[in-house]
Design a protein around this motif. Structure first.
Motif, mmCIF file in Angstrom:
data_model
loop_
_atom_site.group_PDB
_atom_site.id
_atom_site.type_symbol
_atom_site.label_atom_id
_atom_site.label_comp_id
_atom_site.label_asym_id
_atom_site.label_seq_id
_atom_site.Cartn_x
_atom_site.Cartn_y
_atom_site.Cartn_z
ATOM 1 N N ASN A 105 -43.582 -68.072 -95.784
ATOM 2 C CA ASN A 105 -44.969 -68.135 -96.264
ATOM 3 C C ASN A 105 -45.831 -69.025 -95.387
ATOM 4 O O ASN A 105 -46.943 -68.667 -95.023
ATOM 5 C CB ASN A 105 -44.984 -68.659 -97.699
ATOM 6 C CG ASN A 105 -44.152 -67.773 -98.576
ATOM 7 O OD1 ASN A 105 -44.447 -66.597 -98.724
ATOM 8 N ND2 ASN A 105 -43.076 -68.320 -99.112
ATOM 9 N N LEU A 135 -41.545 -64.467 -101.269
ATOM 10 C CA LEU A 135 -40.486 -64.276 -100.268
ATOM 11 C C LEU A 135 -39.477 -65.415 -100.314
ATOM 12 O O LEU A 135 -39.863 -66.573 -100.457
ATOM 13 C CB LEU A 135 -41.097 -64.233 -98.864
ATOM 14 C CG LEU A 135 -42.007 -63.054 -98.559
ATOM 15 C CD1 LEU A 135 -42.664 -63.240 -97.198
ATOM 16 C CD2 LEU A 135 -41.228 -61.746 -98.591
ATOM 17 N N TYR A 146 -41.645 -62.898 -121.486
ATOM 18 C CA TYR A 146 -40.820 -63.968 -122.082
ATOM 19 C C TYR A 146 -41.415 -65.372 -121.927
ATOM 20 O O TYR A 146 -41.300 -66.211 -122.815
ATOM 21 C CB TYR A 146 -39.405 -63.933 -121.481
ATOM 22 C CG TYR A 146 -39.308 -64.695 -120.179
ATOM 23 C CD1 TYR A 146 -38.943 -66.042 -120.176
ATOM 24 C CD2 TYR A 146 -39.647 -64.105 -118.972
ATOM 25 C CE1 TYR A 146 -38.894 -66.770 -118.990
ATOM 26 C CE2 TYR A 146 -39.607 -64.814 -117.793
ATOM 27 C CZ TYR A 146 -39.235 -66.151 -117.807
ATOM 28 O OH TYR A 146 -39.219 -66.873 -116.649
ATOM 29 N N LYS A 190 -33.021 -65.615 -110.371
ATOM 30 C CA LYS A 190 -32.175 -65.271 -111.530
ATOM 31 C C LYS A 190 -32.753 -64.115 -112.357
ATOM 32 O O LYS A 190 -32.064 -63.530 -113.178
ATOM 33 C CB LYS A 190 -31.921 -66.506 -112.397
ATOM 34 C CG LYS A 190 -33.137 -67.100 -113.047
ATOM 35 C CD LYS A 190 -32.770 -68.356 -113.839
ATOM 36 C CE LYS A 190 -34.020 -69.054 -114.326
ATOM 37 N NZ LYS A 190 -33.820 -70.326 -114.947
ATOM 38 N N TYR A 191 -34.016 -63.776 -112.127
ATOM 39 C CA TYR A 191 -34.625 -62.673 -112.888
ATOM 40 C C TYR A 191 -34.759 -61.376 -112.061
ATOM 41 O O TYR A 191 -35.394 -60.425 -112.505
ATOM 42 C CB TYR A 191 -36.013 -63.091 -113.381
ATOM 43 C CG TYR A 191 -35.996 -64.277 -114.321
ATOM 44 C CD1 TYR A 191 -35.361 -64.196 -115.559
ATOM 45 C CD2 TYR A 191 -36.604 -65.474 -113.976
ATOM 46 C CE1 TYR A 191 -35.336 -65.286 -116.425
ATOM 47 C CE2 TYR A 191 -36.592 -66.568 -114.835
ATOM 48 C CZ TYR A 191 -35.946 -66.466 -116.058
ATOM 49 O OH TYR A 191 -35.934 -67.534 -116.914
ATOM 50 N N ASN A 221 -43.307 -62.387 -115.826
ATOM 51 C CA ASN A 221 -44.737 -62.157 -116.005
ATOM 52 C C ASN A 221 -45.363 -61.712 -114.680
ATOM 53 O O ASN A 221 -45.324 -62.463 -113.699
ATOM 54 C CB ASN A 221 -45.366 -63.479 -116.466
ATOM 55 C CG ASN A 221 -46.787 -63.312 -116.935
ATOM 56 O OD1 ASN A 221 -47.401 -62.287 -116.676
ATOM 57 N ND2 ASN A 221 -47.300 -64.318 -117.609
ATOM 58 N N GLY A 234 -42.456 -68.446 -106.729
ATOM 59 C CA GLY A 234 -41.479 -67.921 -105.778
ATOM 60 C C GLY A 234 -40.782 -66.679 -106.299
ATOM 61 O O GLY A 234 -41.332 -65.954 -107.147
ATOM 62 N N THR A 235 -39.564 -66.451 -105.813
ATOM 63 C CA THR A 235 -38.858 -65.190 -106.077
ATOM 64 C C THR A 235 -38.029 -65.231 -107.358
ATOM 65 O O THR A 235 -37.389 -64.241 -107.699
ATOM 66 C CB THR A 235 -37.901 -64.889 -104.909
ATOM 67 O OG1 THR A 235 -37.011 -66.029 -104.762
ATOM 68 C CG2 THR A 235 -38.647 -64.701 -103.607
ATOM 69 N N ALA A 236 -38.012 -66.382 -108.035
ATOM 70 C CA ALA A 236 -37.244 -66.578 -109.288
ATOM 71 C C ALA A 236 -35.970 -65.732 -109.299
ATOM 72 O O ALA A 236 -35.819 -64.840 -110.141
ATOM 73 C CB ALA A 236 -38.144 -66.265 -110.490
ATOM 74 N N ARG A 256 -42.342 -67.673 -125.238
ATOM 75 C CA ARG A 256 -41.718 -68.899 -125.725
ATOM 76 C C ARG A 256 -42.733 -70.004 -126.029
ATOM 77 O O ARG A 256 -42.398 -71.001 -126.626
ATOM 78 C CB ARG A 256 -40.619 -69.375 -124.761
ATOM 79 C CG ARG A 256 -41.105 -69.910 -123.443
ATOM 80 C CD ARG A 256 -39.924 -70.236 -122.524
ATOM 81 N NE ARG A 256 -40.421 -70.440 -121.184
ATOM 82 C CZ ARG A 256 -39.692 -70.458 -120.084
ATOM 83 N NH1 ARG A 256 -38.396 -70.267 -120.150
ATOM 84 N NH2 ARG A 256 -40.240 -70.659 -118.917
#
Ligand code: NAP
Length: 414
Positions: free
Chosen positions: A115, A103, A389, A342-343, A350, A338-340, A393
Motif C-alpha cells: 500500500n 492487500l 457481524y 481469518k474471515y 462489513n 486490512g485483509t482480515a 455485536r
C-alpha cells in the motif's frame, strides 16, 4: 492502446482524461479495480454490485462504470510472479481513478508495504478519510452524531518516509557519529535512527487540497493539527506553511482564528472558512469532547494515522471507515482496514468501508447523485437493523446478515 501482459482493456469503456486541470469523465469510464487479498474478494464483489445499482438508478442507463481488473498482491503474484507489476502502476496512471481492496504485505517480498509503495510511486500525497456516524450504529461515546470530519493526512513525508537505519548497522553508526561530532548531539550508540522530513512543498500541496475541499463542500473550518510546540522545524513549520498557503492563495475565502478575535470580535463572518490550528495531543481530547467544532482537518502523516483511527472508533470502527489516496489528479479509493485473513471467503465482514470509499470515488467523478443514493440506502439498512457481524455485536436486537446479503439489502433500500 497500451499492450498489457494480463490486463484486458474493456472495449465498451472510455478513458478518463485531465484537461485544463480538471477531470474529464466520459459516461462510460474505465475504472481499474484491484480486488485485494483476504476479505477483498467478498467486499469488492459486494461493492461493485452496489455501485452498479446506484449508477443505474441515478442515471437510468445514461452512465455506467466499466470495471477493468488490474492486479496486485496475491493475485498478481500468481499471474506475474511479482507482487506489484509495473503495468498495475501504468494502468492507474493512465486511467486516473481506481478502486482497491486491501492487500497483504508479503513477508520477505522486498516491500515495506504494498500500500505504501503504491502511494509513493504514484505520488498520492493526500490520504483522505471522512468520518461520520450512521444512526443506529453502536458507539463508545454518548453523542456520536457530533462527529463529522474529513481528515487530510500527508502521505509521503514525516517518519513514514521510510528513512530509517537499524541499531548497530553501518548506516546508523555513521549518522550517529556524524551528528554527535558535527552537531554536538549526544545520541546513544545503541540507537536506531529515523528521519522526519516535512517540506514546504509537501505541506502546501496537502493544505491546499484540504482548503479546496472545504470550499467545494461548503464546510466552515479547516484545522491544522501539529505537534509544533515540541518539533518546531517540522510540525511547527507545517502549521506556519499551512497558514501561509491559506492567506496567499485563499485570502478572500478564509479568516484565521487570530483574525476572528482581532477583527470580528469572535463572530464568524458569513460564507468564510475559519483556519485554525490545534496541538495534536489536545486534538485527541477535542475529538472526544467537542467533535462538532471540527470539520476539515489537515495534518502530517503520523498524527493523521492515529487521529483517523481514533475518530473512526467513535462511529463504528474499521468496517465503516472509507478512504482515498489522492495526488494532483490520480485517485486510488480504498477501504482503510486490512485483509482480515481469518474471515477470508466467509462472506461475513462489513463491506461498508469499501462501499463508502466507492461513494468518495463517485463524488470525485462528479457522480455525487449515485453516491448519495448509496449513503441514504446504507442509513436505511442500518436503521432497519440489518447489519453484518461487526455492527451486530454493537447493536441490540439487530438481524445479522452476510456480506452479500447486506449488499442486497442496500440495493433494495436505494
Ligand atoms: P485488519 O485486516 O484491518 O483486521 C483487523 C480486525 O479489524 C479484524 O480482525 C476485524 O476485527 C476488524 N475488521 C477489519 N475489516 C473489517 C470489516 N470489513 N468488517 C468488519 N470487521 C473488520 O488488520 P490486521 O489483521 O492487522 O492486518 C491483516 C493484513 O492486512 C496484514 O497483512 C496487513 O499488512 C494488511 N493491511 C492492509 C491494509 C490495506 O490494504 N490498506 C491496511 C491495513 C492492514 P474482529 O476480528 O474484532 O471482528
Amino acid at each position: 492502446m497500451a499492450k498489457y501482459k494480463h490486463i484486458i482493456v474493456p472495449k465498451d469503456g472510455k478513458q478518463i482524461t485531465v484537461r485544463n486541470k480538471k477531470l474529464r469523465v466520459p459516461n462510460n469510464p474505465i475504472i481499474p479495480v484491484i480486488e485485494g487479498d483476504g476479505i477483498g474478494r467478498d467486499i469488492m464483489k459486494a461493492t461493485r454490485r452496489v455501485v452498479d445499482a446506484s449508477v443505474q438508478k441515478a442515471y437510468k442507463g445514461r452512465k455506467r462504470i466499466v470495471w477493468m481488473d488490474i492486479y496486485a498482491g496475491e493475485r498478481a503474484h500468481k499471474l506475474y510472479r511479482e507482487w506489484l507489476p509495473q503495468e498495475t502502476f501504468d494502468a492507474i496512471k493512465k486511467y486516473v481513478v481506481a478502486l482497491k481492496g486491501p492487500l497483504t504485505t508479503p513477508i520477505g517480498g522486498g516491500f515495506r508495504s504494498l500500500n505504501v509503495t503504491l502511494r509513493q510511486v504514484l505520488n498520492l500525497y493526500a490520504c483522505v478519510r471522512p468520518v461520520r456516524w450512521f444512526k443506529g450504529v453502536g458507539s463508545p461515546v454518548t453523542h456520536p452524531e457530533r462527529m463529522n470530519v474529513i481528515i487530510y493526512r500527508e502521505n509521503t513525508e514525516d517518519v513514514y518516509a521510510g528513512i530509517e537505519w537499524k541499531k548497530g548497522g553501518k548506516e546508523a553508526r555513521k549518522v550517529i557519529n556524524w551528528l554527535n561530532k558535527n552537531m554536538k548531539t549526544s545520541i546513544r550508540a545503541d540507537s536506531g535512527i529515523g528521519i522526519k522530513p516535512i517540506s514546504v512543498t509537501g505541506t502546501k500541496r496537502l493544505v491546499r487540497k484540504a482548503i479546496q475541499h472545504a470550499i467545494d463542500k461548503k464546510r466552515s473550518s479547516v484545522t491544522l493539527v501539529h505537534k509544533g510546540n515540541i518539533m518546531k522545524y517540522t510540525e511547527g513549520a507545517f502549521r506556519d506553511w499551512g497558514y501561509q498557503v491559506a492567506i496567499a492563495e485563499f485570502r478572500r475565502k478564509i479568516i484565521t482564528e487570530d483574525e476572528l478575535w482581532s477583527k470580528y470580535k469572535g463572530k464568524m463572518p458569513r460564507g468564510k472558512i475559519l483556519i485554525k490550528d490545534r496541538i495534536a495531543d489536545s486534538m485527541f481530547q477535542q475529538v472526544l469532547t467537542r467533535p462538532d467544532e471540527y470539520e476539515v482537518i489537515a495534518t502530517p502523516n503520523l498524527n493523521g494515522d492515529y487521529l483517523s483511527d481514533a475518530c473512526a472508533a467513535q462511529v463504528g470502527g474499521l468496517g465503516m471507515a472509507p478512504g482515498a489516496n489522492i495526488g494532483d489528479y490520480v485517485g486510488l479509493f480504498e477501504a482503510t482496514h486490512g485483509t482480515a485473513p481469518k474471515y477470508t471467503d466467509k462472506d461475513m465482514v462489513n463491506p461498508g468501508s469499501l462501499i463508502l470509499s466507492a461513494v468518495m470515488m463517485l463524488d470525485y467523478l462528479g457522480w455525487d447523485k449515485a453516491g448519495q443514493l448509496i449513503e441514504k440506502a446504507i442509513e436505511k439498512t442500518i436503521a432497519k437493523k440489518t447489519v453484518t457481524y461487526d455492527l451486530h455485536r454493537q447493536m441490540k436486537s439487530a438481524k445479522k446478515v452476510k456480506t452479500s446479503e447486506y449488499a442486497t439489502q442496500i440495493i433494495k433500500n436505494m
